[in-house]
Design a protein around this motif. Structure first.
Motif, PDB file in Angstrom:
ATOM      1  N   GLU A  11       0.891  -1.120  -0.023  1.00 39.09           N
ATOM      2  CA  GLU A  11       0.061   0.065   0.009  1.00 39.09           C
ATOM      3  C   GLU A  11       0.760   1.522  -0.078  1.00 39.09           C
ATOM      4  N   GLY A  12       1.925   1.243   0.722  1.00 36.54           N
ATOM      5  CA  GLY A  12       2.863   2.431   0.823  1.00 36.54           C
ATOM      6  C   GLY A  12       3.605   2.651  -0.442  1.00 36.54           C
ATOM      7  N   LEU A  13       4.035   1.546  -1.077  1.00 40.29           N
ATOM      8  CA  LEU A  13       4.700   1.505  -2.370  1.00 40.29           C
ATOM      9  C   LEU A  13       4.049   2.275  -3.232  1.00 40.29           C
ATOM     10  N   ARG A  14       2.593   1.743  -3.156  1.00 43.70           N
ATOM     11  CA  ARG A  14       1.663   2.441  -4.432  1.00 43.70           C
ATOM     12  C   ARG A  14       1.433   3.801  -4.154  1.00 43.70           C
ATOM     13  N   LYS A  15       1.243   4.043  -3.073  1.00 40.96           N
ATOM     14  CA  LYS A  15       0.854   5.654  -2.605  1.00 40.96           C
ATOM     15  C   LYS A  15       1.873   6.452  -3.150  1.00 40.96           C
ATOM     16  N   TYR A  16       3.331   5.974  -2.903  1.00 44.69           N
ATOM     17  CA  TYR A  16       4.579   6.826  -3.300  1.00 44.69           C
ATOM     18  C   TYR A  16       4.635   6.703  -4.778  1.00 44.69           C
ATOM     19  N   GLU A  17       4.195   5.667  -5.493  1.00 46.30           N
ATOM     20  CA  GLU A  17       4.545   5.643  -6.833  1.00 46.30           C
ATOM     21  C   GLU A  17       3.388   6.488  -7.562  1.00 46.30           C
ATOM     22  N   ASN A  18       2.285   6.526  -7.119  1.00 44.68           N
ATOM     23  CA  ASN A  18       1.226   7.353  -7.408  1.00 44.68           C
ATOM     24  C   ASN A  18       1.657   9.087  -7.243  1.00 44.68           C
ATOM     25  N   GLU A  19       2.134   9.217  -6.249  1.00 39.37           N
ATOM     26  CA  GLU A  19       2.521  10.529  -6.121  1.00 39.37           C
ATOM     27  C   GLU A  19       3.609  11.059  -6.942  1.00 39.37           C
ATOM     28  N   LEU A  20       4.598  10.237  -7.212  1.00 40.48           N
ATOM     29  CA  LEU A  20       5.721  10.635  -8.223  1.00 40.48           C
ATOM     30  C   LEU A  20       5.240  10.745  -9.652  1.00 40.48           C
ATOM     31  N   LEU A 104      -5.903  -0.507  22.045  1.00 40.29           N
ATOM     32  CA  LEU A 104      -5.288   0.192  20.974  1.00 40.29           C
ATOM     33  C   LEU A 104      -5.036  -0.963  19.560  1.00 40.29           C
ATOM     34  N   GLU A 105      -4.913  -0.060  18.466  1.00 41.62           N
ATOM     35  CA  GLU A 105      -4.825  -0.943  17.253  1.00 41.62           C
ATOM     36  C   GLU A 105      -3.706  -0.007  16.380  1.00 41.62           C
ATOM     37  N   TYR A 106      -2.643  -0.881  16.111  1.00 49.11           N
ATOM     38  CA  TYR A 106      -1.584  -0.237  15.292  1.00 49.11           C
ATOM     39  C   TYR A 106      -1.161  -1.197  14.196  1.00 49.11           C
ATOM     40  N   ALA A 114       5.419   5.720   8.389  1.00 51.43           N
ATOM     41  CA  ALA A 114       4.746   5.836   9.612  1.00 51.43           C
ATOM     42  C   ALA A 114       4.079   6.992   9.796  1.00 51.43           C
ATOM     43  N   ASN A 115       2.618   6.991  10.419  1.00 50.35           N
ATOM     44  CA  ASN A 115       1.789   8.076  10.666  1.00 50.35           C
ATOM     45  C   ASN A 115       0.953   7.516  11.648  1.00 50.35           C
ATOM     46  N   GLY A 119      -2.675   5.582  12.786  1.00 50.09           N
ATOM     47  CA  GLY A 119      -2.623   4.224  13.457  1.00 50.09           C
ATOM     48  C   GLY A 119      -1.242   3.379  12.844  1.00 50.09           C
ATOM     49  N   LYS A 120      -0.345   3.986  12.320  1.00 51.40           N
ATOM     50  CA  LYS A 120       0.648   3.384  11.477  1.00 51.40           C
ATOM     51  C   LYS A 120       1.809   3.746  12.249  1.00 51.40           C
ATOM     52  N   ILE A 121       2.524   2.782  13.140  1.00 45.99           N
ATOM     53  CA  ILE A 121       3.657   3.035  13.749  1.00 45.99           C
ATOM     54  C   ILE A 121       4.813   2.451  13.166  1.00 45.99           C
ATOM     55  N   SER A 122       5.989   2.867  13.231  1.00 45.99           N
ATOM     56  CA  SER A 122       7.158   2.297  12.690  1.00 45.99           C
ATOM     57  C   SER A 122       7.926   1.282  13.763  1.00 45.99           C
ATOM     58  N   ASN A 123       8.504   0.301  13.017  1.00 42.06           N
ATOM     59  CA  ASN A 123       9.271  -0.643  13.617  1.00 42.06           C
ATOM     60  C   ASN A 123      10.441  -0.079  14.391  1.00 42.06           C
ATOM     61  N   GLU A 124      10.775   1.106  13.951  1.00 45.21           N
ATOM     62  CA  GLU A 124      11.828   1.870  14.841  1.00 45.21           C
ATOM     63  C   GLU A 124      11.374   2.793  15.958  1.00 45.21           C
ATOM     64  N   SER A 125      10.386   2.860  16.068  1.00 47.87           N
ATOM     65  CA  SER A 125       9.619   3.763  17.296  1.00 47.87           C
ATOM     66  C   SER A 125       9.749   2.882  18.371  1.00 47.87           C
ATOM     67  N   PRO A 126       9.789   3.513  19.642  1.00 49.48           N
ATOM     68  CA  PRO A 126       9.634   2.966  20.896  1.00 49.48           C
ATOM     69  C   PRO A 126       9.001   1.725  20.935  1.00 49.48           C
ATOM     70  N   VAL A 127       7.711   2.024  20.658  1.00 52.67           N
ATOM     71  CA  VAL A 127       6.472   1.131  20.927  1.00 52.67           C
ATOM     72  C   VAL A 127       6.650   0.017  19.714  1.00 52.67           C
ATOM     73  N   GLY A 128       6.864   0.389  18.543  1.00 54.41           N
ATOM     74  CA  GLY A 128       7.194  -0.791  17.415  1.00 54.41           C
ATOM     75  C   GLY A 128       8.248  -1.643  17.791  1.00 54.41           C
ATOM     76  N   LYS A 129       9.527  -1.131  18.307  1.00 58.97           N
ATOM     77  CA  LYS A 129      10.761  -1.584  18.323  1.00 58.97           C
ATOM     78  C   LYS A 129      10.408  -3.014  19.724  1.00 58.97           C
ATOM     79  N   ALA A 130       9.574  -2.245  20.685  1.00 59.53           N
ATOM     80  CA  ALA A 130       9.510  -3.072  21.644  1.00 59.53           C
ATOM     81  C   ALA A 130       8.350  -4.344  21.316  1.00 59.53           C
TER      82      ALA A 130
END
Length: 160
Positions: A11-20, A104-106, A114-115, A119-130
């Motif tokens: 979904e993210g790949l498609r979003k960036y390709e469409n924006e480009l 909560l749902e992420y 990440a946004n 409700g999109k959290i990064s795998n590098e954020s404190p919560v995502g990493k944990a």
């Protein structure tokens, strides 16, 4: 030095390709037309429309460069193949905030996508990493600047 991989969901790949595509095909043409019209007005030294159009052109070109860099280093997570035994990128995770007794749902995504407002959290954020690699039933403690928070993992599912 090797550039960092940008982990994206499909979904993210498609979003960036469409924006480009939108920037390259539509916005570039629009701003070129604005510049042309501003030039036709004559003296460019005090032409606010020309300056604004050139600024917009610079912003568009910078964003195109940024998107091309993201896509060049993209690594797409195939969400249908995500292992649901443990939390990984591409999972939708339902948690219980132990302190506030609130569910909560992420969606766990790469840092590029990440946004937190969506409700999109990064795998590098404190919560995502944990959460990474944890399983249903486990409780994780996340250390943040505001203190420690405990989350019990209730469910792991595919996000699509």
């Amino acid at each position: 030095m090797q550039e960092k991989k940008n982990i994206l969901t499909y979904e993210g790949l498609r979003k960036y390709e469409n924006e480009l595509h939108e920037l390259k095909v539509v916005k570039r043409q629009e701003v070129a037309q604005k510049i042309k019209e501003a030039r036709e007005q004559g003296d460019l030294s005090e032409n606010a429309e020309y300056d604004a159009a050139k600024d917009e052109q610079r912003d568009i070109e910078a964003r195109i460069e940024e998107l091309e860099k993201i896509l060049k280093n993209a690594e797409v997570v195939v969400e249908d193949e995500v292992d649901l035994d443990k939390i990984n990128i591409g999972c939708l995770v339902r948690l219980l905030d132990v302190e506030f007794d609130e569910e909560l749902e992420y969606k766990i995504v790469g840092s590029t996508e990440a946004n937190s407002l969506k409700g999109k959290i990064s795998n590098e954020s404190p919560v995502g990493k944990a959460l990474m690699g944890k399983q249903v039933g486990e409780t994780v403690v996340v250390e943040t600047q505001s203190g420690a928070f405990s989350y019990k993992i209730l469910e792991i599912q595919r996000s699509n």
